[in-house]
Design a protein around this motif. Structure first.
Motif, PDB file in Angstrom:
ATOM      1  N   CYS A   1      -1.082   7.858  -0.001  1.00  0.00           N
ATOM      2  CA  CYS A   1      -2.522   7.906  -0.260  1.00  0.00           C
ATOM      3  C   CYS A   1      -3.232   6.662   0.256  1.00  0.00           C
ATOM      4  O   CYS A   1      -4.447   6.599   0.227  1.00  0.00           O
ATOM      5  CB  CYS A   1      -2.786   8.105  -1.748  1.00  0.00           C
ATOM      6  SG  CYS A   1      -2.219   6.741  -2.790  1.00  0.00           S
ATOM      7  N   ASN A   2      -2.464   5.674   0.725  1.00  0.00           N
ATOM      8  CA  ASN A   2      -3.036   4.491   1.358  1.00  0.00           C
ATOM      9  C   ASN A   2      -3.904   3.664   0.427  1.00  0.00           C
ATOM     10  O   ASN A   2      -4.852   3.021   0.846  1.00  0.00           O
ATOM     11  CB  ASN A   2      -3.815   4.873   2.623  1.00  0.00           C
ATOM     12  CG  ASN A   2      -3.959   3.678   3.554  1.00  0.00           C
ATOM     13  OD1 ASN A   2      -3.058   2.871   3.675  1.00  0.00           O
ATOM     14  ND2 ASN A   2      -5.092   3.582   4.226  1.00  0.00           N
ATOM     15  N   THR A   3      -3.587   3.700  -0.874  1.00  0.00           N
ATOM     16  CA  THR A   3      -4.267   2.820  -1.808  1.00  0.00           C
ATOM     17  C   THR A   3      -3.297   1.740  -2.271  1.00  0.00           C
ATOM     18  O   THR A   3      -2.088   1.841  -2.064  1.00  0.00           O
ATOM     19  CB  THR A   3      -4.783   3.591  -3.035  1.00  0.00           C
ATOM     20  OG1 THR A   3      -3.681   4.225  -3.689  1.00  0.00           O
ATOM     21  CG2 THR A   3      -5.793   4.641  -2.613  1.00  0.00           C
ATOM     22  N   ARG A   4      -3.848   0.749  -2.939  1.00  0.00           N
ATOM     23  CA  ARG A   4      -3.015  -0.350  -3.425  1.00  0.00           C
ATOM     24  C   ARG A   4      -2.055   0.121  -4.498  1.00  0.00           C
ATOM     25  O   ARG A   4      -2.387   0.963  -5.317  1.00  0.00           O
ATOM     26  CB  ARG A   4      -3.897  -1.466  -3.992  1.00  0.00           C
ATOM     27  CG  ARG A   4      -4.749  -2.117  -2.947  1.00  0.00           C
ATOM     28  CD  ARG A   4      -5.653  -3.138  -3.556  1.00  0.00           C
ATOM     29  NE  ARG A   4      -6.562  -2.511  -4.530  1.00  0.00           N
ATOM     30  CZ  ARG A   4      -7.459  -3.142  -5.240  1.00  0.00           C
ATOM     31  NH1 ARG A   4      -7.597  -4.436  -5.095  1.00  0.00           N
ATOM     32  NH2 ARG A   4      -8.225  -2.521  -6.090  1.00  0.00           N
ATOM     33  N   VAL A   5      -0.899  -0.467  -4.497  1.00  0.00           N
ATOM     34  CA  VAL A   5       0.105  -0.178  -5.507  1.00  0.00           C
ATOM     35  C   VAL A   5       0.163  -1.363  -6.461  1.00  0.00           C
ATOM     36  O   VAL A   5       0.256  -2.507  -6.024  1.00  0.00           O
ATOM     37  CB  VAL A   5       1.481   0.032  -4.837  1.00  0.00           C
ATOM     38  CG1 VAL A   5       2.563   0.273  -5.883  1.00  0.00           C
ATOM     39  CG2 VAL A   5       1.416   1.208  -3.866  1.00  0.00           C
TER      40      VAL A   5
ATOM     41  N   GLY B   1      -0.394   8.668  -8.059  1.00  0.00           N
ATOM     42  CA  GLY B   1       0.423   8.773  -9.255  1.00  0.00           C
ATOM     43  C   GLY B   1       1.906   8.580  -9.035  1.00  0.00           C
ATOM     44  O   GLY B   1       2.719   9.136  -9.734  1.00  0.00           O
ATOM     45  N   GLY B   2       2.281   7.787  -8.060  1.00  0.00           N
ATOM     46  CA  GLY B   2       3.691   7.493  -7.854  1.00  0.00           C
ATOM     47  C   GLY B   2       4.430   8.580  -7.121  1.00  0.00           C
ATOM     48  O   GLY B   2       5.647   8.621  -7.123  1.00  0.00           O
ATOM     49  N   ALA B   3       3.719   9.468  -6.456  1.00  0.00           N
ATOM     50  CA  ALA B   3       4.362  10.535  -5.710  1.00  0.00           C
ATOM     51  C   ALA B   3       5.148  10.014  -4.517  1.00  0.00           C
ATOM     52  O   ALA B   3       5.918  10.741  -3.916  1.00  0.00           O
ATOM     53  CB  ALA B   3       3.324  11.550  -5.232  1.00  0.00           C
ATOM     54  N   ALA B   4       4.945   8.755  -4.198  1.00  0.00           N
ATOM     55  CA  ALA B   4       5.664   8.171  -3.076  1.00  0.00           C
ATOM     56  C   ALA B   4       7.147   7.963  -3.366  1.00  0.00           C
ATOM     57  O   ALA B   4       7.936   7.769  -2.460  1.00  0.00           O
ATOM     58  CB  ALA B   4       5.037   6.832  -2.681  1.00  0.00           C
TER      59      ALA B   4
ATOM     60  N   TYR C   1       0.840  -1.182   0.000  1.00  0.00           N
ATOM     61  CA  TYR C   1       0.000   0.000   0.000  1.00  0.00           C
ATOM     62  C   TYR C   1       0.878   1.235   0.000  1.00  0.00           C
ATOM     63  O   TYR C   1       1.936   1.260   0.623  1.00  0.00           O
ATOM     64  CB  TYR C   1      -0.904   0.019   1.242  1.00  0.00           C
ATOM     65  CG  TYR C   1      -2.149  -0.819   1.075  1.00  0.00           C
ATOM     66  CD1 TYR C   1      -3.388  -0.209   0.882  1.00  0.00           C
ATOM     67  CD2 TYR C   1      -2.074  -2.207   1.120  1.00  0.00           C
ATOM     68  CE1 TYR C   1      -4.525  -0.975   0.729  1.00  0.00           C
ATOM     69  CE2 TYR C   1      -3.210  -2.980   0.959  1.00  0.00           C
ATOM     70  CZ  TYR C   1      -4.435  -2.358   0.767  1.00  0.00           C
ATOM     71  OH  TYR C   1      -5.551  -3.114   0.616  1.00  0.00           O
ATOM     72  N   CYS C   2       0.382   2.262  -0.705  1.00  0.00           N
ATOM     73  CA  CYS C   2       1.114   3.523  -0.729  1.00  0.00           C
ATOM     74  C   CYS C   2       1.092   4.155   0.654  1.00  0.00           C
ATOM     75  O   CYS C   2       0.047   4.233   1.304  1.00  0.00           O
ATOM     76  CB  CYS C   2       0.467   4.456  -1.746  1.00  0.00           C
ATOM     77  SG  CYS C   2       1.263   6.063  -1.803  1.00  0.00           S
ATOM     78  N   ILE C   3       2.234   4.632   1.081  1.00  0.00           N
ATOM     79  CA  ILE C   3       2.298   5.249   2.412  1.00  0.00           C
ATOM     80  C   ILE C   3       1.705   6.643   2.414  1.00  0.00           C
ATOM     81  O   ILE C   3       1.458   7.210   3.474  1.00  0.00           O
ATOM     82  CB  ILE C   3       3.759   5.317   2.916  1.00  0.00           C
ATOM     83  CG1 ILE C   3       4.623   6.151   1.961  1.00  0.00           C
ATOM     84  CG2 ILE C   3       4.317   3.907   3.104  1.00  0.00           C
ATOM     85  CD1 ILE C   3       6.012   6.427   2.506  1.00  0.00           C
TER      86      ILE C   3
END
Ligand SMILES: [Zn+2]
Length: 50
Positions: free
Chosen positions: A33-37, A46-49, A29-31
């Motif tokens: 936006c907390n959605t699935r990657v 959008g890969g801002a992580a 999970y994205c740290i």
């Protein structure tokens, strides 16, 4: 499952495959936006992580 007509298939245009073909890692999970990657490392923000 049949593919959508290309002219309305925005998901395939954006991601190169159908929505049901996207493979998510349930542990990933994205740290931010907390959605699935997905398998390409993209998420709802959008890969801002990176
Ligand atoms: Zn994110």
């Amino acid at each position: 499952m049949e593919a959508l007509p290309a002219e309305i298939d925005d998901h395939r245009k954006l991601f190169g495959k159908e929505p049901w073909e996207v493979v998510y890692d349930p542990r990933d999970y994205c740290i931010i936006c907390n959605t699935r990657v997905d398998e390409y490392g993209y998420c709802a923000c959008g890969g801002a992580a990176d």
